[in-house]
Motif scaffolding. Structure first.
Motif, PDB file in Angstrom:
ATOM      1  N   MET A  57       6.906 -20.922  39.548  1.00 39.03           N
ATOM      2  CA  MET A  57       5.573 -20.890  40.153  1.00 39.03           C
ATOM      3  C   MET A  57       5.653 -21.013  41.675  1.00 39.03           C
ATOM      4  SD  MET A  57       3.056 -20.406  38.010  1.00 39.03           S
ATOM      5  CE  MET A  57       1.587 -21.157  38.717  1.00 39.03           C
ATOM      6  N   ALA A  58       6.803 -21.434  42.205  1.00 38.20           N
ATOM      7  CA  ALA A  58       6.972 -21.520  43.657  1.00 38.20           C
ATOM      8  C   ALA A  58       7.340 -20.178  44.276  1.00 38.20           C
ATOM      9  CB  ALA A  58       8.039 -22.553  43.991  1.00 38.20           C
ATOM     10  N   THR A  59       7.515 -19.126  43.477  1.00 38.25           N
ATOM     11  CA  THR A  59       7.872 -17.807  43.992  1.00 38.25           C
ATOM     12  C   THR A  59       6.769 -17.288  44.906  1.00 38.25           C
ATOM     13  OG1 THR A  59       9.045 -17.398  41.921  1.00 38.25           O
ATOM     14  CG2 THR A  59       8.602 -15.500  43.331  1.00 38.25           C
ATOM     15  N   ALA A  60       7.179 -16.624  45.987  1.00 35.29           N
ATOM     16  CA  ALA A  60       6.225 -16.191  47.017  1.00 35.29           C
ATOM     17  C   ALA A  60       5.857 -14.723  46.897  1.00 35.29           C
ATOM     18  CB  ALA A  60       6.795 -16.474  48.394  1.00 35.29           C
ATOM     19  N   ASP A  61       5.993 -14.103  45.719  1.00 28.21           N
ATOM     20  CA  ASP A  61       5.620 -12.693  45.605  1.00 28.21           C
ATOM     21  C   ASP A  61       4.105 -12.508  45.634  1.00 28.21           C
ATOM     22  OD1 ASP A  61       5.291 -13.957  43.224  1.00 28.21           O
ATOM     23  OD2 ASP A  61       6.301 -12.455  41.989  1.00 28.21           O
ATOM     24  N   LEU A  62       3.340 -13.555  45.319  1.00 27.16           N
ATOM     25  CA  LEU A  62       1.901 -13.588  45.543  1.00 27.16           C
ATOM     26  C   LEU A  62       1.646 -14.584  46.665  1.00 27.16           C
ATOM     27  CD1 LEU A  62       0.313 -13.597  41.966  1.00 27.16           C
ATOM     28  CD2 LEU A  62       0.442 -11.717  43.574  1.00 27.16           C
ATOM     29  N   ALA A  63       1.283 -14.065  47.840  1.00 27.44           N
ATOM     30  CA  ALA A  63       1.139 -14.917  49.019  1.00 27.44           C
ATOM     31  C   ALA A  63       0.022 -15.938  48.815  1.00 27.44           C
ATOM     32  CB  ALA A  63       0.847 -14.051  50.236  1.00 27.44           C
ATOM     33  N   PRO A  64       0.210 -17.187  49.276  1.00 27.16           N
ATOM     34  CA  PRO A  64       1.447 -17.730  49.855  1.00 27.16           C
ATOM     35  C   PRO A  64       2.509 -18.056  48.802  1.00 27.16           C
ATOM     36  CG  PRO A  64      -0.236 -19.408  49.810  1.00 27.16           C
ATOM     37  CD  PRO A  64      -0.891 -18.156  49.306  1.00 27.16           C
ATOM     38  N   SER A  65       2.063 -18.310  47.565  1.00 31.13           N
ATOM     39  CA  SER A  65       2.979 -18.487  46.437  1.00 31.13           C
ATOM     40  C   SER A  65       2.159 -18.400  45.156  1.00 31.13           C
ATOM     41  CB  SER A  65       3.719 -19.837  46.511  1.00 31.13           C
ATOM     42  OG  SER A  65       2.829 -20.910  46.283  1.00 31.13           O
ATOM     43  N   ARG A  66       2.839 -18.242  44.047  1.00 30.35           N
ATOM     44  CA  ARG A  66       2.122 -18.176  42.776  1.00 30.35           C
ATOM     45  C   ARG A  66       1.340 -19.459  42.531  1.00 30.35           C
ATOM     46  NH1 ARG A  66       6.781 -15.677  38.686  1.00 30.35           N
ATOM     47  NH2 ARG A  66       7.159 -13.727  39.854  1.00 30.35           N
ATOM     48  N   LEU A  67       1.932 -20.601  42.882  1.00 33.82           N
ATOM     49  CA  LEU A  67       1.271 -21.882  42.646  1.00 33.82           C
ATOM     50  C   LEU A  67       0.045 -22.034  43.528  1.00 33.82           C
ATOM     51  CD1 LEU A  67       1.154 -24.592  41.243  1.00 33.82           C
ATOM     52  CD2 LEU A  67       2.743 -25.497  42.967  1.00 33.82           C
ATOM     53  N   GLU A  68       0.170 -21.702  44.799  1.00 29.77           N
ATOM     54  CA  GLU A  68      -0.978 -21.837  45.698  1.00 29.77           C
ATOM     55  C   GLU A  68      -2.088 -20.867  45.297  1.00 29.77           C
ATOM     56  OE1 GLU A  68      -1.475 -24.171  47.885  1.00 29.77           O
ATOM     57  OE2 GLU A  68       0.465 -25.000  47.268  1.00 29.77           O
ATOM     58  N   ARG A  69      -1.710 -19.668  44.856  1.00 26.85           N
ATOM     59  CA  ARG A  69      -2.731 -18.738  44.372  1.00 26.85           C
ATOM     60  C   ARG A  69      -3.410 -19.304  43.121  1.00 26.85           C
ATOM     61  NH1 ARG A  69      -3.510 -13.154  44.769  1.00 26.85           N
ATOM     62  NH2 ARG A  69      -2.521 -13.407  46.802  1.00 26.85           N
TER      63      ARG A  69
ATOM     64  N   VAL B  62     -13.309 -35.547  42.551  1.00 29.19           N
ATOM     65  CA  VAL B  62     -12.327 -36.447  41.942  1.00 29.19           C
ATOM     66  C   VAL B  62     -11.068 -35.687  41.581  1.00 29.19           C
ATOM     67  CG1 VAL B  62     -11.922 -38.035  40.032  1.00 29.19           C
ATOM     68  CG2 VAL B  62     -14.180 -37.914  41.081  1.00 29.19           C
ATOM     69  N   LEU B  63     -11.235 -34.460  41.086  1.00 26.34           N
ATOM     70  CA  LEU B  63     -10.108 -33.689  40.573  1.00 26.34           C
ATOM     71  C   LEU B  63      -9.307 -32.991  41.660  1.00 26.34           C
ATOM     72  CD1 LEU B  63     -10.157 -31.505  37.416  1.00 26.34           C
ATOM     73  CD2 LEU B  63      -9.405 -30.477  39.534  1.00 26.34           C
ATOM     74  N   LEU B  64      -9.992 -32.445  42.669  1.00 22.04           N
ATOM     75  CA  LEU B  64      -9.328 -31.580  43.644  1.00 22.04           C
ATOM     76  C   LEU B  64      -8.198 -32.262  44.423  1.00 22.04           C
ATOM     77  CD1 LEU B  64     -12.342 -29.488  44.995  1.00 22.04           C
ATOM     78  CD2 LEU B  64     -10.618 -28.856  43.315  1.00 22.04           C
ATOM     79  N   PRO B  65      -8.306 -33.535  44.822  1.00 27.19           N
ATOM     80  CA  PRO B  65      -7.160 -34.157  45.526  1.00 27.19           C
ATOM     81  C   PRO B  65      -5.895 -34.183  44.673  1.00 27.19           C
ATOM     82  CG  PRO B  65      -9.148 -35.445  45.875  1.00 27.19           C
ATOM     83  CD  PRO B  65      -9.478 -34.437  44.833  1.00 27.19           C
ATOM     84  N   PHE B  66      -6.039 -34.394  43.382  1.00 28.55           N
ATOM     85  CA  PHE B  66      -4.861 -34.392  42.520  1.00 28.55           C
ATOM     86  C   PHE B  66      -4.349 -32.972  42.286  1.00 28.55           C
ATOM     87  CE2 PHE B  66      -6.688 -38.507  41.663  1.00 28.55           C
ATOM     88  CZ  PHE B  66      -5.569 -39.321  41.565  1.00 28.55           C
ATOM     89  N   LEU B  67      -5.257 -32.009  42.263  1.00 30.01           N
ATOM     90  CA  LEU B  67      -4.822 -30.623  42.139  1.00 30.01           C
ATOM     91  C   LEU B  67      -3.940 -30.225  43.310  1.00 30.01           C
ATOM     92  CD1 LEU B  67      -4.994 -27.784  40.829  1.00 30.01           C
ATOM     93  CD2 LEU B  67      -7.088 -27.408  42.169  1.00 30.01           C
ATOM     94  N   GLU B  68      -4.316 -30.637  44.511  1.00 29.69           N
ATOM     95  CA  GLU B  68      -3.524 -30.288  45.687  1.00 29.69           C
ATOM     96  C   GLU B  68      -2.152 -30.941  45.659  1.00 29.69           C
ATOM     97  OE1 GLU B  68      -4.371 -28.015  47.777  1.00 29.69           O
ATOM     98  OE2 GLU B  68      -6.237 -27.728  46.662  1.00 29.69           O
TER      99      GLU B  68
ATOM    100  N   VAL C 297      -2.788 -15.117  34.513  1.00 34.03           N
ATOM    101  CA  VAL C 297      -1.369 -14.864  34.743  1.00 34.03           C
ATOM    102  C   VAL C 297      -1.161 -14.551  36.219  1.00 34.03           C
ATOM    103  CG1 VAL C 297       0.621 -13.502  34.047  1.00 34.03           C
ATOM    104  CG2 VAL C 297      -1.193 -13.990  32.399  1.00 34.03           C
ATOM    105  N   THR C 298      -0.429 -15.419  36.916  1.00 38.30           N
ATOM    106  CA  THR C 298      -0.225 -15.292  38.353  1.00 38.30           C
ATOM    107  C   THR C 298       1.141 -14.687  38.642  1.00 38.30           C
ATOM    108  OG1 THR C 298       0.615 -17.540  38.465  1.00 38.30           O
ATOM    109  CG2 THR C 298      -1.736 -17.233  38.853  1.00 38.30           C
ATOM    110  N   THR C 299       1.361 -13.476  38.209  1.00 32.44           N
ATOM    111  CA  THR C 299       2.597 -12.763  38.510  1.00 32.44           C
ATOM    112  C   THR C 299       2.305 -11.274  38.536  1.00 32.44           C
ATOM    113  OG1 THR C 299       4.857 -12.285  37.761  1.00 32.44           O
ATOM    114  CG2 THR C 299       3.218 -12.744  36.072  1.00 32.44           C
TER     115      THR C 299
END
Length: 499
Positions: free
Chosen positions: A106-118, A156-162, A222-224
């Protein structure tokens, strides 16, 4: 087939008008045919010469247009329904558990900035699109862990998501089935059907067999760029609707439509259906338009006007919209546009008005409006409003009243138990606080120590806790480190304690 099985009329007594209209049509048809019969005592060539306008007479008479239009209007007034209508306090807030994949890929950067951030961006967009719908967050890789219980408050949720990152997970892997099991545990406490959304870049083929064929509504974002054949196999064998991530909001809206099927199931189970009679107004209007031609008498308008005045809805005339929509219909449009304050002032139904007041944050006003309504659903909704306004004692009393009126109300019983647990949690947390000014012997310049490191009270939040957003917010305030560090430590402890 599902819509056909759920088809019904909300006001079936209106259908009694149909036989009367059919009889009137038959009688008028006979009269028309009798008038059209030639007079036998006059020669045909003389009768043709004496008849005025015979060549221009239409074969379709006014009753042939107006009575079918009246029949369509009667069917519309009967309230044909086959689609689910969202309930202000239940269906619209149907729960969804988001399971975020934290495997290393999920740290792959093929989807900017990364799959996880997307993925995080899409989760934030979905939460905003649901406009207060209940959501929980689960993180998984080789193990699955609860990040946040079901809550309606994204702050409440968003700080933990980040703070979620592959480095905080105790084991590597991609055990989506474990995340599903944890999500099902969360949803098992809910009175309405829930949904599970996987946000991932792939699936372990060996894990697909662990997915049960039935259960909650499932979807996957699916983030790929290249999902692969295993995603299609996962979708087919595990009943998971997959949507590929896009650069715009099309994917999020597609996911929302997929998850909406759980709302339809909840409404269908409760018999709460939407009145779709307005659809029949379109063919009725076409028939009436054909009536407006030369030679048609105006007296037939009394038939349509009488039917319109017999509508079961209340009518007002203080605006153009009131000629076409009732107060509740107008309020519903404002409610769906998230204009809750305007909707509250428009609704005529007190329970819908209370629902809009809750959405507008006016919890006490909603509770006051529902107070005089001595029914189990109204008292249940009043308890929900009071709890959201953090009046837990009042909410508890309202849930108890709902149970007295309807001892079989499972929602009221479940929320009463939840309110008792919140009250117990807050009471116990308050008892652990160290008073600031109880010791009068301390001088103003003295330094007073707070609880020492070994005096803190451990708080365990697991899948069965089901804390409210208020309790979850207090839990978050007790965390003295970054959310990522806290989650990393907690996940490691949970992984070691797992059998």
């Amino acid at each position: 087939m599902t819509a056909l099985a759920a088809f019904t009329f909300l006001r079936p007594l209106v259908l009694l008008v149909l036989p009367l209209l059919a009889l009137l049509w038959l009688l008028l048809g006979r009269r028309t045919r009798a008038e059209a019969m030639p007079t036998l005592n006059i020669a045909p060539h003389l009768l043709a010469a004496l008849t005025i306008g015979r060549e221009g007479r239409s074969r379709i008479n006014a009753p042939d247009l107006l009575i079918p239009a009246a029949m369509l209007m009667a069917l519309a007034a009967a309230g044909p329904a086959w689609r689910a209508a969202p309930s202000p306090f239940v269906s619209e807030t149907a729960p969804v558990v988001i399971a975020l994949d934290l495997s290393p890929t999920m740290a792959t950067a093929d989807l900017a900035p990364s799959r996880l951030e997307r993925a995080k961006q899409k989760i934030r967009d979905l939460i905003a699109l649901r406009a207060g719908g209940r959501v929980a967050l689960v993180a998984y890789s080789g193990t699955a862990h609860l990040v946040m219980p079901l809550t309606e408050d994204p702050t409440v949720l968003l700080p933990f998501l980040e703070g979620l990152d592959p480095t905080i997970m105790p084991d590597q892997g991609r055990a989506a089935s474990k995340a599903l099991a944890l999500a099902e545990t969360l949803l098992a406490h809910e009175a309405t059907p829930g949904s599970v959304l996987f946000v991932t870049d792939g699936i372990d083929p060996s894990d697909i067999a662990a997915f049960p064929a039935t259960g909650s509504v499932r979807a996957a974002l699916v983030t790929t760029p290249d999902p692969g054949a295993e995603i299609a196999d996962w979708s087919r064998r595990a009943n998971v609707a997959t949507v590929a991530a896009t650069i715009d909001e099309a994917d999020v809206r597609a996911i929302q439509r997929t998850l909406a099927s759980s709302l339809a199931r909840a409404a269908a189970a409760s018999g709460n259906l939407q009145d779709d009679g307005w659809i029949l107004a379109l063919p009725a209007a076409l028939l009436v338009l054909l009536w407006f031609r030369r030679g048609t008498t105006l007296r037939w308008g009394a038939l349509l006007l009488g039917l319109a005045l017999s509508s079961p809805h209340d009518a007002r005339a203080d605006g153009l919209a009131d000629w076409f929509f009732t107060a509740d219909q107008q309020g519903r449009r404002l409610y769906e546009a998230h204009r809750y304050a305007d909707a509250a002032s428009t609704f005529a139904n007190p329970e819908w008005r209370a629902a809009a007041l809750v959405r507008a944050g006016k919890y006490q006003e909603a509770a006051d409006l529902l107070g005089p309504i001595r029914t189990a659903p109204a008292q249940y909704n009043r308890g929900v409003a009071l709890v959201r306004g953090r009046d837990y004692a009042g909410g508890k009393a309202a849930f108890e009243t709902a149970l007295k009126l309807d001892p079989s109300n499972a929602d009221a019983r479940a929320n009463l138990d939840l309110t008792d647990r919140i009250i117990a949690y807050l009471t116990e947390a308050r008892d652990q606080e160290d008073p600031d000014v109880q010791n009068e012997d301390n001088a103003p310049d003295d330094t007073v120590s707070d609880l020492t490191g070994d005096q803190g009270k451990p708080v365990r939040i697991d899948a069965g806790s089901q804390l409210s957003e208020d309790a979850a917010d207090q839990w978050m305030r007790q965390v003295q480190t970054r959310p990522a560090d806290f989650l990393k430590s907690r996940f490691a402890i949970e992984a070691q304690a797992a059998p």
